[in-house]
Design an enzyme around this catalytic site. Sequence first.
Site, short mmCIF file in Angstrom:
data_model
loop_
_atom_site.label_atom_id
_atom_site.label_comp_id
_atom_site.label_asym_id
_atom_site.label_seq_id
_atom_site.Cartn_x
_atom_site.Cartn_y
_atom_site.Cartn_z
N HIS A 1 -69.78 82.30 -0.87
CA HIS A 1 -70.83 83.19 -0.43
C HIS A 1 -71.11 84.21 -1.54
O HIS A 1 -70.50 84.14 -2.61
CB HIS A 1 -70.47 83.87 0.90
CG HIS A 1 -69.23 84.70 0.84
ND1 HIS A 1 -68.18 84.55 1.72
CD2 HIS A 1 -68.83 85.67 0.00
CE1 HIS A 1 -67.22 85.40 1.44
NE2 HIS A 1 -67.60 86.10 0.39
N HIS B 1 -68.22 85.96 -3.50
CA HIS B 1 -67.59 85.21 -4.58
C HIS B 1 -68.47 85.25 -5.82
O HIS B 1 -68.01 85.44 -6.94
CB HIS B 1 -67.40 83.74 -4.19
CG HIS B 1 -66.52 83.52 -2.99
ND1 HIS B 1 -67.00 83.04 -1.80
CD2 HIS B 1 -65.20 83.73 -2.81
CE1 HIS B 1 -66.00 82.95 -0.93
NE2 HIS B 1 -64.89 83.37 -1.52
N CYS C 1 -44.76 82.28 14.81
CA CYS C 1 -45.50 81.91 16.02
C CYS C 1 -45.60 80.38 16.05
O CYS C 1 -46.18 79.78 15.16
CB CYS C 1 -46.89 82.52 16.04
SG CYS C 1 -47.91 81.88 17.41
N CYS D 1 -49.28 79.15 16.16
CA CYS D 1 -50.00 79.22 14.88
C CYS D 1 -49.29 78.40 13.80
O CYS D 1 -49.87 78.12 12.76
CB CYS D 1 -50.09 80.66 14.39
SG CYS D 1 -51.02 81.75 15.46
N CYS E 1 -47.90 87.27 19.69
CA CYS E 1 -48.95 86.85 18.75
C CYS E 1 -50.31 87.21 19.35
O CYS E 1 -50.58 86.95 20.53
CB CYS E 1 -48.87 85.33 18.54
SG CYS E 1 -50.30 84.67 17.68
N HIS F 1 -52.12 83.83 20.40
CA HIS F 1 -51.57 83.01 21.49
C HIS F 1 -50.97 83.81 22.64
O HIS F 1 -50.61 83.24 23.68
CB HIS F 1 -50.52 82.04 20.94
CG HIS F 1 -51.10 81.02 20.02
ND1 HIS F 1 -51.22 81.22 18.67
CD2 HIS F 1 -51.63 79.81 20.28
CE1 HIS F 1 -51.78 80.15 18.13
NE2 HIS F 1 -52.05 79.28 19.07
N LYS G 1 -68.95 94.88 6.28
CA LYS G 1 -68.46 93.90 5.34
C LYS G 1 -68.99 92.53 5.76
O LYS G 1 -68.96 92.17 6.93
CB LYS G 1 -66.92 93.90 5.36
CG LYS G 1 -66.32 93.05 4.27
CD LYS G 1 -64.82 92.95 4.41
CE LYS G 1 -64.30 91.84 3.51
NZ LYS G 1 -62.90 91.51 3.81
N LYS H 1 -68.54 85.56 7.70
CA LYS H 1 -69.17 84.35 8.22
C LYS H 1 -69.33 84.39 9.73
O LYS H 1 -70.34 83.99 10.27
CB LYS H 1 -68.31 83.15 7.85
CG LYS H 1 -68.50 82.73 6.42
CD LYS H 1 -68.37 81.25 6.31
CE LYS H 1 -69.55 80.67 5.57
NZ LYS H 1 -69.27 79.41 4.94
#
Length: 523
Positions: free
Chosen positions: A19, A22, A128, A131, A153, A156, A306, A309
């Site tokens: 994006h 970068h 976790c 994860c 977590c 989860h 900021k 996406k």
Amino acid sequence: MPKSFYVTTPIFYVNDAPHIGHAYTEVAADVITRWHRQRGDSSFLLTGTDEHGEKVLRTALGNNTDPKAWTDRLVKDSWLPLLETIDVDNQDFIRTTEERHKVAVQKFLKQLLDAGHIYQGSFEGNYCVGCEEYKNESDLIDGSGEFEGQRVCAIHSKPVEQLNENNYFFKLSHFQDRLLEHYEKNPTFVQPESARNEVVSFVRSGLSDLSISRSKERFDWGIDIPWDTSHITYVWFDALLNYITAIGYGTDEEKLHSLWPADVQVVGKDILRFHAVIWPAMLMAAGMEPPKQVFGHGWLLVGGEKMSKSKLTGIAPNEITDVFGSDAFRYYFMKAIGFGSDGSFSWEDLSARYTAELANGFGNLASRTVAMVARYFDSDIPQANEYQPADKQVQEVAAQAVSGAEAAMDRVAIHEAIASTWKLVDELNNYITTQEPWVLAKEESTRERLGTVLYTSIEGLRVLAVLLAPVMPKACEKLWAAIGSALGELSNQSISEAGVWGQLTAGTKISELEALFPRVEEK
RNA sequence: GGCGGGGUAGCUCAGGUGGUUAGAGCGCACGGCUCAUAAUCGUGAGGUCGCGGGUUCGAGCCCCGCCCCCGCUACCA
């Protein structure tokens, strides 16, 4: 072999598509590198991709492929094309999956082990199961319901397990004092100032040793620890080393010394710590010099936030370059945002600056000047005769633009360098309007004066082409092809000499110039 | 909570060590010019410098308190 000016970008983690954030980093590093080359030094820009780690592995598997095929595809389809899109002239591109990198990383690890900077220890973390990864304390929240009173977590909502893993550790803590001393003795090592403050206060608060290996029992997408192949190297440790593995560490000492220490390592402020704390400590451990400077630039903000996406504010660079071109992309982000500060991006601002500064300012200046030389002197660069105060003022502004830009770039103040240069754009537009060459052209008696005015104008353009080449290579090449090719390649025109007046030779033919920055129709 | 950065014209921002009427660019209004990409040049309007105290002959710049925004407070890259 004299030392080259060595600039690096972070190597980009290949998990995502590029994006404008970068691209911003790449452009800044490219402008710095091109600037030093245009100034007459040799310079070298390294960029590349960071391809190891659990996330890449998991993403690849999630896309029903293996990590190597996955990263190959992203590099080929996304990351290399990005450099084309924004016109980055890098001298090398390193991928951490390349053999030259792996071999050198292992050599580095062995060197640190032999020097006693690495030891075996046990890493305890909050794992976790959902994860399949270790969590930071900040990723945990207070549990509710059956897990009331426990930390769970955030994703989860289940308790994490305390797991121990036998890992290799880098004695980062041993370098705390040396790092602080280094920051003290080298005030510009970390820039800008705000970044430096954060780094210093972080190190003052105390450093722990760094776990630099991961057991293959968990995942094995990484570089083997050379003396213990049941472990792979922690991704960051591997990634940081790219800056030296690409330039000959362990294989080509001569090349290494011709580039290292890096002059400027451009990074986003999110990864500042790795570059300003861990990285120099690693180098110290290996008996190498830290880079001369780590520069942490700011965020691009979209709508005051900021860019991200998930919020649909991620913008692909080619969305901008398709409309405005790579030069405008480069110019906009370098001029509109103080380098080191956060900056707000908006299409309105981009469009307004494109029209006002590039099309109407610089582009139109080139058009009107070239058109008048063509019209009044049949495309021969006219003879300058007696210089009057107004002409001398242009010469002075040109010289100041050059020296001001050089001083700014020495501080890596890219936006200030462009602002300094732009004073000449404004001066020339003002000069032409005031001198009224179209009036001088009406009388044969003022023809000498007309020549002086147009010579002065086109010489000014010459200075601009050289000064702006690092920022807008394509437009400046076009301009140079029209007015300056008799002096040789644009790349051979030194910025340091650019302010010396009178380089264009009277009688030289100039050629046609298409609009450098055509107007973009309102959408 | 601690540390750091920031809150200045409609917008984006400059404003070393305190000192005459607080600046720039853009936008806006008016005027000039015609070489040029309906471009350019000039002039002008616009600000209680986050809030409240204090120091000082004098503060956007120093001190105290408060409000708001952002970043960092480590081992996902």
